[in-house]
Design a protein around this motif. Sequence first.
Motif, mmCIF file in Angstrom:
data_model
loop_
_atom_site.group_PDB
_atom_site.id
_atom_site.type_symbol
_atom_site.label_atom_id
_atom_site.label_comp_id
_atom_site.label_asym_id
_atom_site.label_seq_id
_atom_site.Cartn_x
_atom_site.Cartn_y
_atom_site.Cartn_z
ATOM 1 N N LEU A 139 15.788 41.511 26.537
ATOM 2 C CA LEU A 139 15.219 42.921 25.841
ATOM 3 C C LEU A 139 13.843 42.419 25.146
ATOM 4 C CD1 LEU A 139 15.519 45.498 24.256
ATOM 5 C CD2 LEU A 139 16.557 44.155 22.340
ATOM 6 N N HIS A 140 12.923 43.170 25.472
ATOM 7 C CA HIS A 140 11.514 42.804 24.869
ATOM 8 C C HIS A 140 11.610 43.532 23.599
ATOM 9 C CE1 HIS A 140 10.018 40.362 28.386
ATOM 10 N NE2 HIS A 140 10.799 41.102 29.256
ATOM 11 N N PHE A 141 11.502 42.823 22.631
ATOM 12 C CA PHE A 141 11.420 43.295 21.301
ATOM 13 C C PHE A 141 9.716 43.405 20.835
ATOM 14 C CE2 PHE A 141 13.174 43.096 16.600
ATOM 15 C CZ PHE A 141 13.457 44.560 16.456
ATOM 16 N N LEU A 142 9.220 44.621 20.894
ATOM 17 C CA LEU A 142 7.740 44.681 20.791
ATOM 18 C C LEU A 142 7.612 45.040 19.261
ATOM 19 C CD1 LEU A 142 7.078 46.443 23.860
ATOM 20 C CD2 LEU A 142 7.235 44.184 23.618
ATOM 21 N N ILE A 159 -1.323 50.965 17.163
ATOM 22 C CA ILE A 159 -0.431 51.627 17.715
ATOM 23 C C ILE A 159 -0.608 51.939 19.327
ATOM 24 C CG2 ILE A 159 0.755 53.860 17.767
ATOM 25 C CD1 ILE A 159 0.372 54.219 14.852
ATOM 26 N N ARG A 160 -1.788 52.318 19.752
ATOM 27 C CA ARG A 160 -2.265 52.586 21.157
ATOM 28 C C ARG A 160 -1.939 51.290 21.801
ATOM 29 N NH1 ARG A 160 -6.979 53.020 24.425
ATOM 30 N NH2 ARG A 160 -8.282 52.248 22.672
ATOM 31 N N PHE A 161 -2.431 49.935 21.300
ATOM 32 C CA PHE A 161 -2.012 48.953 21.976
ATOM 33 C C PHE A 161 -0.704 48.845 22.844
ATOM 34 C CE2 PHE A 161 -0.177 44.652 22.314
ATOM 35 C CZ PHE A 161 -1.163 43.949 22.853
ATOM 36 N N TRP A 162 0.320 49.340 22.059
ATOM 37 C CA TRP A 162 1.744 49.265 22.798
ATOM 38 C C TRP A 162 1.927 50.134 24.014
ATOM 39 C CZ3 TRP A 162 3.543 45.038 22.222
ATOM 40 C CH2 TRP A 162 3.774 44.172 20.983
ATOM 41 N N ARG A 163 1.242 51.374 23.723
ATOM 42 C CA ARG A 163 1.177 52.470 24.513
ATOM 43 C C ARG A 163 0.592 51.567 26.091
ATOM 44 N NH1 ARG A 163 -2.478 56.337 26.377
ATOM 45 N NH2 ARG A 163 -3.412 56.421 24.361
ATOM 46 N N GLU A 164 -0.588 50.936 25.962
ATOM 47 C CA GLU A 164 -1.405 50.408 27.146
ATOM 48 C C GLU A 164 -0.422 49.277 27.496
ATOM 49 O OE1 GLU A 164 -3.850 51.397 28.396
ATOM 50 O OE2 GLU A 164 -5.025 52.273 26.717
ATOM 51 N N TRP A 209 13.646 46.078 29.843
ATOM 52 C CA TRP A 209 14.052 46.733 28.884
ATOM 53 C C TRP A 209 13.134 46.499 27.562
ATOM 54 C CZ3 TRP A 209 20.090 46.407 27.494
ATOM 55 C CH2 TRP A 209 20.803 47.178 28.752
ATOM 56 N N PHE A 210 12.822 47.365 26.737
ATOM 57 C CA PHE A 210 12.081 47.132 25.420
ATOM 58 C C PHE A 210 12.463 48.086 24.512
ATOM 59 C CE2 PHE A 210 9.268 50.162 27.901
ATOM 60 C CZ PHE A 210 9.059 51.020 26.851
ATOM 61 N N ALA A 211 12.030 47.574 23.283
ATOM 62 C CA ALA A 211 12.037 48.575 22.000
ATOM 63 C C ALA A 211 10.902 48.286 21.220
ATOM 64 C CB ALA A 211 13.422 48.280 21.323
ATOM 65 N N ILE A 212 10.199 49.257 21.075
ATOM 66 C CA ILE A 212 8.984 49.064 19.989
ATOM 67 C C ILE A 212 9.460 49.279 18.494
ATOM 68 C CG2 ILE A 212 6.647 50.030 19.549
ATOM 69 C CD1 ILE A 212 6.565 51.051 22.391
ATOM 70 N N ALA A 213 9.277 48.370 17.880
ATOM 71 C CA ALA A 213 9.868 48.306 16.237
ATOM 72 C C ALA A 213 8.790 47.862 15.316
ATOM 73 C CB ALA A 213 10.918 47.354 16.349
ATOM 74 N N ILE A 259 11.798 52.313 18.822
ATOM 75 C CA ILE A 259 11.408 53.325 19.866
ATOM 76 C C ILE A 259 12.077 52.675 21.246
ATOM 77 C CG2 ILE A 259 10.024 54.538 21.396
ATOM 78 C CD1 ILE A 259 7.894 54.249 18.940
ATOM 79 N N PRO A 260 13.210 53.178 21.949
ATOM 80 C CA PRO A 260 13.713 52.327 23.133
ATOM 81 C C PRO A 260 12.871 52.731 24.360
ATOM 82 C CG PRO A 260 15.070 54.299 22.594
ATOM 83 C CD PRO A 260 13.882 54.118 21.392
ATOM 84 N N SER A 261 12.989 51.790 25.330
ATOM 85 C CA SER A 261 12.452 52.097 26.709
ATOM 86 C C SER A 261 13.397 53.349 27.156
ATOM 87 C CB SER A 261 12.406 50.896 27.565
ATOM 88 O OG SER A 261 13.610 50.257 27.632
ATOM 89 N N VAL A 262 12.840 54.035 28.251
ATOM 90 C CA VAL A 262 13.523 55.204 28.952
ATOM 91 C C VAL A 262 14.458 54.526 29.635
ATOM 92 C CG1 VAL A 262 12.082 55.358 31.102
ATOM 93 C CG2 VAL A 262 13.147 57.321 29.999
ATOM 94 N N ASN A 263 14.476 53.160 30.004
ATOM 95 C CA ASN A 263 15.604 52.998 31.008
ATOM 96 C C ASN A 263 17.029 52.314 30.096
ATOM 97 O OD1 ASN A 263 14.413 50.741 30.330
ATOM 98 N ND2 ASN A 263 14.084 49.669 32.147
ATOM 99 N N MET A 264 16.737 52.299 29.065
ATOM 100 C CA MET A 264 17.793 51.745 28.016
ATOM 101 C C MET A 264 18.872 52.725 27.903
ATOM 102 S SD MET A 264 16.997 48.436 25.492
ATOM 103 C CE MET A 264 15.911 49.638 24.308
ATOM 104 N N PRO A 265 20.225 52.333 28.008
ATOM 105 C CA PRO A 265 21.322 53.205 27.938
ATOM 106 C C PRO A 265 21.531 53.509 26.201
ATOM 107 C CG PRO A 265 22.122 51.384 28.469
ATOM 108 C CD PRO A 265 20.612 50.832 28.651
ATOM 109 N N LEU A 266 20.818 54.779 25.773
ATOM 110 C CA LEU A 266 21.017 54.800 24.184
ATOM 111 C C LEU A 266 22.378 55.433 24.149
ATOM 112 C CD1 LEU A 266 19.193 54.372 21.715
ATOM 113 C CD2 LEU A 266 18.572 56.801 21.965
ATOM 114 N N VAL A 267 23.113 54.972 22.848
ATOM 115 C CA VAL A 267 24.225 55.551 22.431
ATOM 116 C C VAL A 267 24.057 56.301 21.250
ATOM 117 C CG1 VAL A 267 26.618 54.820 21.653
ATOM 118 C CG2 VAL A 267 25.373 53.370 23.495
ATOM 119 N N ASP A 268 23.390 55.763 20.141
ATOM 120 C CA ASP A 268 23.217 56.376 18.996
ATOM 121 C C ASP A 268 22.227 55.726 18.367
ATOM 122 O OD1 ASP A 268 23.965 57.901 16.706
ATOM 123 O OD2 ASP A 268 25.806 56.957 16.230
#
Length: 378
Positions: free
Chosen positions: A221-224, A248-253, A278-282, A336-345
């Motif tokens: 998991l890449h914790f950004l 903030i834009r840095f992470w979008r790039e 897999w990543f989560a921007i925090a 903010i989780p990546s779209v491919n991570m299975p989010l539960v709650d």
Amino acid sequence: MRCVAFALLMISPAMTFADSPEPSVKTIRIASMNVSLYGDSAGQVAAKLGGGADAQAIKLSRIIRTIRPDVLLLCEIDHEPDATTVNRFADLYLNADRSDVTEPIDYPYRWSIPTNTGLLADVDLDDDGRTVLPTDAWGFGRYPGQYAMAVLSRFPIDRDNARTFQKYRWSILPDALRPTDPETGTSFYSDAVWQRLRLSSKNHVDVPIVIPESAGGPRTLHFLVSHPTPPVFDGPEDRNGCRNHDEIRFWREYVCTPNAEFLVDDNGISGGLGDDQWFAIAGDLNSDPLAGDSRQAGIKELLACPQVQNVAPKSEAHSVATALFGSRRVRVDYVIPSVNMPLVDCGVVWPEPSTSLGRCLDATDHRMVWIDIKPTPQ
């Protein structure tokens, strides 16, 4: 999946927080919290945490011990090369026996992250003829290590493959918002300063968290993590607003352009995050997409990025908020989780002030935000 604010969760009167089990391998909880553990001078916070009796840290630890994240970003906690402050908070507060109903929680893997705040630049950033703190630090700070970040984890941190962008120059970012006086059209920073100025007010870090096979892995998991500057405390040139937007834009790039040659880390390696990771921007991003003083395009575009899931815990009565600035409730803290991570709650820890946990909220003006994911082998 429906995200709810923590204040809405129903808890049986017969259940105490001590009854809550250790996080199951069925889900992994990832959280971010601005803990406001900073002082007026270096060493002050570490000193007050000694002995394990600091009232603010006790309240903060009770929140963390109740919610029990597996992976946790702390914003605004002092950094020292030997991680004194972070280790004291983890050992003397989070993993210590206390008389309250919360159980200790151990984070064997910790990283007190170096920061630009309070790090004196080698150029006169404010052009006043002298180079002094705090105005000539790469990131505003009265002493080195102020307002830093730390990652605490129950799973191994792969430090060898971590990427830091502490020295990344703002001017390298394509279409960077160079602060300019709107009346004169003059750049706030001279060419010499602009070419040297760092983008990150603290740091931008890709922290690889290794989820072991026993916890549903193995995978990474890449914790950004980052903590962009507040978009205020400036003038008509809006230098802090511009910097906040581009931090903030840095992470979008980073998550959208894996082959970007302009993204060069502190080890000289270029490129963004690879596809299908897999990543989560925090972090405390200091920008609300609907209100406040920031240039909202930055956070709106990040949340609209096809690589992420825009998860915003809401109540039935109002949109989510994660911080209380005076009488204003704003959303500035994110996981903010990546779209491919299975989010539960997901959730925001904002209980009623009259509850035992609610009486801990005055330890910081921010609230913990968290997501739960379901790990699956890669």
